[in-house]
Enzyme design. Structure first.
Site, PDB file in Angstrom:
ATOM      1  N   THR A 215       0.834  -1.191   0.000  1.00 52.13           N
ATOM      2  CA  THR A 215       0.000   0.000   0.000  1.00 52.13           C
ATOM      3  C   THR A 215       0.871   1.244   0.000  1.00 52.13           C
ATOM      4  O   THR A 215       2.099   1.166  -0.127  1.00 52.13           O
ATOM      5  CB  THR A 215      -0.981  -0.021   1.200  1.00 52.13           C
TER       6      THR A 215
ATOM      7  N   LYS B 269       3.641   1.329  -3.846  1.00 52.73           N
ATOM      8  CA  LYS B 269       3.073   0.544  -4.945  1.00 52.73           C
ATOM      9  C   LYS B 269       3.864   0.679  -6.243  1.00 52.73           C
ATOM     10  O   LYS B 269       3.849  -0.229  -7.080  1.00 52.73           O
ATOM     11  CB  LYS B 269       1.615   0.942  -5.185  1.00 52.73           C
TER      12      LYS B 269
ATOM     13  N   ASN C  57       0.115  -3.973  -6.078  1.00 54.12           N
ATOM     14  CA  ASN C  57      -0.327  -4.008  -4.688  1.00 54.12           C
ATOM     15  C   ASN C  57      -0.336  -5.430  -4.128  1.00 54.12           C
ATOM     16  O   ASN C  57      -0.751  -5.652  -2.997  1.00 54.12           O
ATOM     17  CB  ASN C  57      -1.732  -3.410  -4.552  1.00 54.12           C
TER      18      ASN C  57
ATOM     19  N   ALA D 243      -2.493   4.015  -6.516  1.00 53.64           N
ATOM     20  CA  ALA D 243      -3.944   3.811  -6.540  1.00 53.64           C
ATOM     21  C   ALA D 243      -4.570   4.544  -7.714  1.00 53.64           C
ATOM     22  O   ALA D 243      -5.467   4.027  -8.389  1.00 53.64           O
ATOM     23  CB  ALA D 243      -4.556   4.285  -5.229  1.00 53.64           C
TER      24      ALA D 243
ATOM     25  N   GLY E 146     -13.812   3.275   0.370  1.00 51.53           N
ATOM     26  CA  GLY E 146     -12.949   2.277  -0.232  1.00 51.53           C
ATOM     27  C   GLY E 146     -13.039   0.881   0.353  1.00 51.53           C
ATOM     28  O   GLY E 146     -12.238   0.011  -0.017  1.00 51.53           O
TER      29      GLY E 146
END
Length: 267
Positions: free
Chosen positions: A62, A66, A87, A130, A232
């Site tokens: 995380t 990443k 990830n 992300a 999320g």
């Protein structure tokens, strides 16, 4: 006992151990899932070597590693090559194989939100790992993607097939979906938002990839404005289940099983 974990920085907020322990329980897997909190990306290479010695089978990755972890990986899966971030890492015969299950988690989240993304304008806040998974998932869904960056020049070099915006540009921008792919608002820093309330007003749907707290200030703005929104958590659960499939080579042969398992753990 099988060993897995999560690599990141300042990740005491994470729900990942709870999630994976539930999966272990449901599938009678004798395993444990730990948190690996590193302060500096310079520590990653040595740390991965330590994990190899400990017979770790896989880790999730995380913020903020990443992208930076890729330089230490032996094999990049096709989706990691396309996205530019990973990830999920599998340890296999002294080799490290990188995957991106965030992509799967995002697709499942879009489905849960009931989004119709084809030819719709979507704005992403952030340019990290992300955000890169978001870009791939959205482009594959037919969306027109805009990315908001504090450093346009760097973003131009890293990101393809998207339109770039500054935060000043965002004041004059509206669209279908607004996504926060930054860590701004994560526990314990819960009283901040990546954008002001007037920005949220200009979008139909709002998604925050943060799941702790359950309702960030960003999402509180959406709620106050009567917008349809999601945090999320569903993405976290979906990508976690996909990671377990990779690590344990457990195959789910049809969509219904995935949905039932995701929804069961989500509740």
């Amino acid at each position: 006992m099988k060993k897995f974990g999560l690599l990141g920085k300042n990740i005491s907020y994470t729900f990942s151990p709870t999630l994976h322990n539930k999966i272990f329980e449901l599938y009678n897997i004798n395993a444990q899932y730990e948190i690996y909190d590193l302060n500096n990306e310079n520590e990653i290479k040595e740390f991965l070597e330590v994990l190899k010695q400990k017979s770790i089978l896989g880790i999730n990755v995380t913020t903020p590693y990443k992208t930076s972890i890729l330089k230490f990986i032996d094999i990049l899966s096709p989706e990691v090559q396309a996205i530019g971030a990973a990830n999920c890492i599998k340890f296999e015969k002294e080799k490290l194989i990188a995957y991106n299950t965030d992509y799967f988690g995002l697709i499942k989240t879009f489905e849960k939100m009931g989004l119709t993304l084809k030819n719709k304008k979507v704005v992403i806040l952030g340019t990290g790992g992300a955000a890169k998974a978001c870009i791939k998932a959205l482009l594959d869904s037919g969306a027109i993607v805009y990315v908001v960056s504090r450093n346009i020049i760097n973003a131009e070099n890293e990101l393809k097939n998207v339109f770039l915006l500054s935060y000043d540009d965002l004041e004059k921008t509206s669209g279908y979906l607004l996504i926060n792919a930054t860590p701004i608002g994560t526990t314990p820093n819960i009283n901040v938002s990546p954008v002001k309330k007037n920005i949220v007003q200009n979008f139909d749907f709002v998604l925050d990839l943060i799941y702790n707290p359950k309702e960030t200030l960003f999402l509180k703005y959406a709620k106050e404005l009567g917008k349809s929104f999601e945090n999320g958590l569903y993405m976290l659960i979906s990508q976690g289940i996909k990671s377990q499939e990779i690590w344990n080579e457990k195959e789910f042969n049809y969509e219904q099983i995935y949905n039932e398992l995701i929804n069961r753990i989500y509740k």
